[in-house]
Motif scaffolding. Sequence first.
Motif, PDB file in Angstrom:
ATOM      1  N   THR A  10      31.596  -4.136   1.449  1.00 18.15           N
ATOM      2  CA  THR A  10      32.472  -5.293   1.642  1.00 18.15           C
ATOM      3  C   THR A  10      33.179  -5.592   0.327  1.00 18.15           C
ATOM      4  O   THR A  10      32.718  -5.192  -0.741  1.00 18.15           O
ATOM      5  CB  THR A  10      31.693  -6.544   2.088  1.00 18.15           C
ATOM      6  OG1 THR A  10      30.810  -6.932   1.035  1.00 18.15           O
ATOM      7  CG2 THR A  10      30.898  -6.300   3.361  1.00 18.15           C
ATOM      8  N   ASP A  11      34.278  -6.322   0.412  1.00 20.39           N
ATOM      9  CA  ASP A  11      34.985  -6.724  -0.803  1.00 20.39           C
ATOM     10  C   ASP A  11      35.050  -8.242  -0.937  1.00 20.39           C
ATOM     11  O   ASP A  11      35.818  -8.769  -1.727  1.00 20.39           O
ATOM     12  CB  ASP A  11      36.385  -6.115  -0.845  1.00 20.39           C
ATOM     13  CG  ASP A  11      37.241  -6.500   0.348  1.00 20.39           C
ATOM     14  OD1 ASP A  11      36.810  -7.340   1.157  1.00 20.39           O
ATOM     15  OD2 ASP A  11      38.357  -5.966   0.460  1.00 20.39           O
ATOM     16  N   ASP A  12      34.223  -8.945  -0.151  1.00 20.22           N
ATOM     17  CA  ASP A  12      34.250 -10.408  -0.168  1.00 20.22           C
ATOM     18  C   ASP A  12      32.921 -11.032  -0.594  1.00 20.22           C
ATOM     19  O   ASP A  12      32.715 -12.227  -0.445  1.00 20.22           O
ATOM     20  CB  ASP A  12      34.665 -10.945   1.197  1.00 20.22           C
ATOM     21  CG  ASP A  12      33.720 -10.533   2.329  1.00 20.22           C
ATOM     22  OD1 ASP A  12      32.701  -9.860   2.063  1.00 20.22           O
ATOM     23  OD2 ASP A  12      34.011 -10.891   3.483  1.00 20.22           O
TER      24      ASP A  12
ATOM     25  N   LYS B 275      29.983 -10.594   0.737  1.00 21.42           N
ATOM     26  CA  LYS B 275      29.016 -10.725   1.826  1.00 21.42           C
ATOM     27  C   LYS B 275      28.124  -9.478   1.869  1.00 21.42           C
ATOM     28  O   LYS B 275      28.604  -8.357   1.738  1.00 21.42           O
ATOM     29  CB  LYS B 275      29.755 -10.877   3.155  1.00 21.42           C
ATOM     30  CG  LYS B 275      28.841 -11.077   4.343  1.00 21.42           C
ATOM     31  CD  LYS B 275      29.686 -11.263   5.600  1.00 21.42           C
ATOM     32  CE  LYS B 275      28.844 -11.420   6.833  1.00 21.42           C
ATOM     33  NZ  LYS B 275      29.675 -11.427   8.035  1.00 21.42           N
TER      34      LYS B 275
ATOM     35  N   GLU C 156      35.921 -15.403   6.901  1.00 21.54           N
ATOM     36  CA  GLU C 156      36.679 -14.255   7.378  1.00 21.54           C
ATOM     37  C   GLU C 156      37.705 -14.748   8.387  1.00 21.54           C
ATOM     38  O   GLU C 156      37.618 -15.877   8.858  1.00 21.54           O
ATOM     39  CB  GLU C 156      35.797 -13.145   7.967  1.00 21.54           C
ATOM     40  CG  GLU C 156      34.559 -13.509   8.644  1.00 21.54           C
ATOM     41  CD  GLU C 156      33.752 -12.317   9.161  1.00 21.54           C
ATOM     42  OE1 GLU C 156      33.448 -11.377   8.412  1.00 21.54           O
ATOM     43  OE2 GLU C 156      33.397 -12.363  10.333  1.00 21.54           O
TER      44      GLU C 156
END
Length: 122
Positions: free
Chosen positions: A17-19, A21, A50
């Motif tokens: 992931t890039d957020d 999470k 998201e």
Amino acid sequence: MSDKKFQIQKKPFVVPTDDGKYIGEHFGKASDGNSEISIAHMIAPPHWSEPFQTPDFDEYTFIFEGKKQFLIDEKEIILEAGESIKIPAGTRVQYSNPFDKPCTYISICKPAFDFNKVNREE
């Protein structure tokens, strides 16, 4: 460990992931090829969100720690530790953690989570 009667998962597939999470899929398409159901350990960091999505699968969520916000057809629902929710396939939903602490939860999707069937909005 696995045999014909059981399968123990000690090393889930960690979804990149890039957020911020964390998604550790224990069973499902990415981890063991199971397309019928997926079970994932999730950690949503503080102030994470998201886009809205309308998945083609049912999603069950059980909160272990923290709080998680759901916007379902513009209705705001906040779950806390010990609470759970089922969101049927075809429901427009946005998941987020607008709070100051991480949210740890289990997500179960039936049929299994599939990026091609999550239908996220841009």
